[in-house]
Design an enzyme around this catalytic site. Structure first.
Site, PDB file in Angstrom:
ATOM      1  N   ARG A   1      30.774  37.307  14.161  1.00  0.00           N
ATOM      2  CA  ARG A   1      30.098  38.014  13.063  1.00  0.00           C
ATOM      3  C   ARG A   1      30.457  37.408  11.722  1.00  0.00           C
ATOM      4  O   ARG A   1      29.643  37.385  10.804  1.00  0.00           O
ATOM      5  CB  ARG A   1      30.432  39.505  13.131  1.00  0.00           C
ATOM      6  CG  ARG A   1      29.789  40.184  14.342  1.00  0.00           C
ATOM      7  CD  ARG A   1      30.218  41.619  14.535  1.00  0.00           C
ATOM      8  NE  ARG A   1      29.624  42.160  15.771  1.00  0.00           N
ATOM      9  CZ  ARG A   1      30.043  43.240  16.393  1.00  0.00           C
ATOM     10  NH1 ARG A   1      31.058  43.934  15.896  1.00  0.00           N
ATOM     11  NH2 ARG A   1      29.457  43.651  17.500  1.00  0.00           N
TER      12      ARG A   1
ATOM     13  N   LYS B   1      28.697  39.062  29.029  1.00  0.00           N
ATOM     14  CA  LYS B   1      29.322  38.774  27.735  1.00  0.00           C
ATOM     15  C   LYS B   1      30.144  39.976  27.302  1.00  0.00           C
ATOM     16  O   LYS B   1      29.613  41.090  27.328  1.00  0.00           O
ATOM     17  CB  LYS B   1      28.234  38.460  26.690  1.00  0.00           C
ATOM     18  CG  LYS B   1      28.784  38.103  25.312  1.00  0.00           C
ATOM     19  CD  LYS B   1      27.655  37.843  24.341  1.00  0.00           C
ATOM     20  CE  LYS B   1      28.219  37.491  22.959  1.00  0.00           C
ATOM     21  NZ  LYS B   1      27.136  37.289  21.961  1.00  0.00           N
TER      22      LYS B   1
ATOM     23  N   TYR C   1      32.477  27.353  22.916  1.00  0.00           N
ATOM     24  CA  TYR C   1      32.673  26.519  21.731  1.00  0.00           C
ATOM     25  C   TYR C   1      33.548  25.312  22.040  1.00  0.00           C
ATOM     26  O   TYR C   1      33.615  24.381  21.258  1.00  0.00           O
ATOM     27  CB  TYR C   1      33.290  27.365  20.610  1.00  0.00           C
ATOM     28  CG  TYR C   1      32.454  28.572  20.275  1.00  0.00           C
ATOM     29  CD1 TYR C   1      31.298  28.464  19.503  1.00  0.00           C
ATOM     30  CD2 TYR C   1      32.779  29.837  20.778  1.00  0.00           C
ATOM     31  CE1 TYR C   1      30.510  29.567  19.226  1.00  0.00           C
ATOM     32  CE2 TYR C   1      31.998  30.940  20.518  1.00  0.00           C
ATOM     33  CZ  TYR C   1      30.859  30.807  19.741  1.00  0.00           C
ATOM     34  OH  TYR C   1      30.063  31.892  19.483  1.00  0.00           O
TER      35      TYR C   1
ATOM     36  N   LYS D   1      27.864  49.218  17.499  1.00  0.00           N
ATOM     37  CA  LYS D   1      26.743  48.895  18.374  1.00  0.00           C
ATOM     38  C   LYS D   1      26.849  49.589  19.732  1.00  0.00           C
ATOM     39  O   LYS D   1      26.259  49.152  20.716  1.00  0.00           O
ATOM     40  CB  LYS D   1      26.646  47.374  18.548  1.00  0.00           C
ATOM     41  CG  LYS D   1      26.485  46.633  17.219  1.00  0.00           C
ATOM     42  CD  LYS D   1      26.176  45.159  17.402  1.00  0.00           C
ATOM     43  CE  LYS D   1      25.958  44.481  16.054  1.00  0.00           C
ATOM     44  NZ  LYS D   1      25.510  43.071  16.190  1.00  0.00           N
TER      45      LYS D   1
ATOM     46  N   LYS E   1      25.920  42.907  28.337  1.00  0.00           N
ATOM     47  CA  LYS E   1      26.609  42.600  27.084  1.00  0.00           C
ATOM     48  C   LYS E   1      27.356  43.847  26.635  1.00  0.00           C
ATOM     49  O   LYS E   1      26.749  44.888  26.365  1.00  0.00           O
ATOM     50  CB  LYS E   1      25.616  42.159  26.009  1.00  0.00           C
ATOM     51  CG  LYS E   1      26.272  41.792  24.683  1.00  0.00           C
ATOM     52  CD  LYS E   1      25.230  41.320  23.677  1.00  0.00           C
ATOM     53  CE  LYS E   1      25.846  40.947  22.344  1.00  0.00           C
ATOM     54  NZ  LYS E   1      24.815  40.514  21.370  1.00  0.00           N
TER      55      LYS E   1
ATOM     56  N   SER F   1      33.593  34.275  20.733  1.00  0.00           N
ATOM     57  CA  SER F   1      34.365  33.783  19.594  1.00  0.00           C
ATOM     58  C   SER F   1      35.812  34.255  19.608  1.00  0.00           C
ATOM     59  O   SER F   1      36.735  33.489  19.282  1.00  0.00           O
ATOM     60  CB  SER F   1      33.689  34.209  18.290  1.00  0.00           C
ATOM     61  OG  SER F   1      33.573  35.628  18.217  1.00  0.00           O
TER      62      SER F   1
END
Length: 332
Positions: free
Chosen positions: A212, A256, A321, A225, A202, A282
């Site tokens: 987010r 990812k 999605y 992060k 990731k 996303s």
């Protein structure tokens, strides 16, 4: 493999492209509804279908509508859904206790879906960011993300989700050692058949922004992060992480984001030959949907082309999605 072929004109590659029948006969990769996992966003309340501005066509669903979404997915033949909670800020704390509350939103939703739609697999997310007042995937002390203390919290979170009936656990936190700790805890608690689909590679990506927004973490996040998610410049490191998670008990692994990292997907599949997944995140979704909504691209064609790219790169499945829309097209 080294292809052997005649020289032109004995070899004309256009022959195999000259009709729909020949194109189908020579197609190398196939996308099916069995390749899809549908991520959905859930929230407290009833009869709520709340739009997410940065993800046109995606909604936060109250528990009752999440159950309906699971039934829709099952009717379309989608094998699994994945739950991501929008947590009320009032229950977010630095200690993240809500993450392993047996009656938190995710665990209630798991139980409701498995009671109403038992045939669909329910995947969950294991990370502390939905419950963390700092917005991070791990516990924070003096600005540092704590690894071992976070792993202890993640184990409690995983056990609560397992007790609620989750079929697939998805550790997405990128803490060192968490897969092994979760697997040992599951075995000790008698949850021997629960699958771990680890977010093994990731990356610290710019493509997560709309997600987010969807889970309400944008305003809460302090810093970035990069101390626990991967450097986008690294490739060999991904293979080391995949091998570690497999040795610790992961059944399946994930890369990812998706399309910017198809090279990683291919390397993982070629190296390990294990069930390999990618998350069309996303930002990827928003780019395709946004361009389509403005008439700049053919959205349906771009959606299907993007999903086929994952299969071509060696993926066994895709979190997307677009899952319901793609499933309808694939089923005709």
């Amino acid at each position: 493999m080294r292809p052997i072929q005649a020289a032109y004109p004995a070899a004309r590659f256009r022959r195999a492209r000259s009709s729909d029948a020949l194109r189908r006969l020579t197609q190398e990769n196939v996308l099916s509804v069995n390749d899809l996992i549908w991520p959905i966003f859930i929230r407290d309340g009833a009869a709520i279908r709340e739009p997410i501005a940065s993800m046109p066509g995606v909604f936060r669903l109250s528990l009752d509508l999440a159950v309906e979404a699971a039934a829709e997915a099952a009717d379309l033949g989608i094998p699994a859904i994945c739950l991501f909670p929008y947590t009320d800020p009032s229950v977010k704390t630095e200690a993240c206790e809500e993450a392993w509350n047996p009656d938190n939103l995710t665990n209630r939703c798991i139980r409701a879906i498995k009671a109403a739609v038992p045939q669909i697999a329910v995947m969950t997310d294991i990370a502390l960011d939905p419950y963390n007042s700092n917005g991070h995937d791990g516990l924070v002390r003096d600005g540092l993300i704590l690894n071992d203390e976070t792993v202890e919290a993640l184990v409690k979170m995983a056990l609560a989700q397992a007790e609620s009936g989750a079929d697939i656990l998805g550790p997405s936190d990128m803490m060192d050692g968490r897969v092994g700790a979760i697997r040992r805890a599951l075995e000790a608690a008698g949850h021997k058949d629960i699958t771990i689909l680890s977010y093994s590679a990731k990356y610290a990506s710019a493509f997560y922004g709309p997600f987010r927004d969807a889970v309400g973490a944008t305003g809460a996040l302090k810093g970035d992060k990069k101390t626990y998610q991967m450097n986008p410049a690294n490739s060999d490191e991904a293979l080391r992480l995949i091998e570690r998670d497999l040795r610790e008990g992961a059944d399946m692994v994930m890369v990812k984001p998706g399309m910017p990292y198809l090279d990683i997907c291919r390397r993982v599949k070629d190296t390990f030959g294990v069930p390999t997944y990618a998350y069309q995140v996303s930002g990827e979704y928003a780019m395709i949907r946004g361009a389509a909504d403005h008439g700049w691209i053919n959205g349906e064609a771009a959606m299907m082309e993007s999903l086929m790219a994952f299969k071509r790169a060696g993926c066994d499945g895709i979190l997307t999605y677009f899952a319901p829309e793609a499933a309808r097209l694939l089923r005709g």
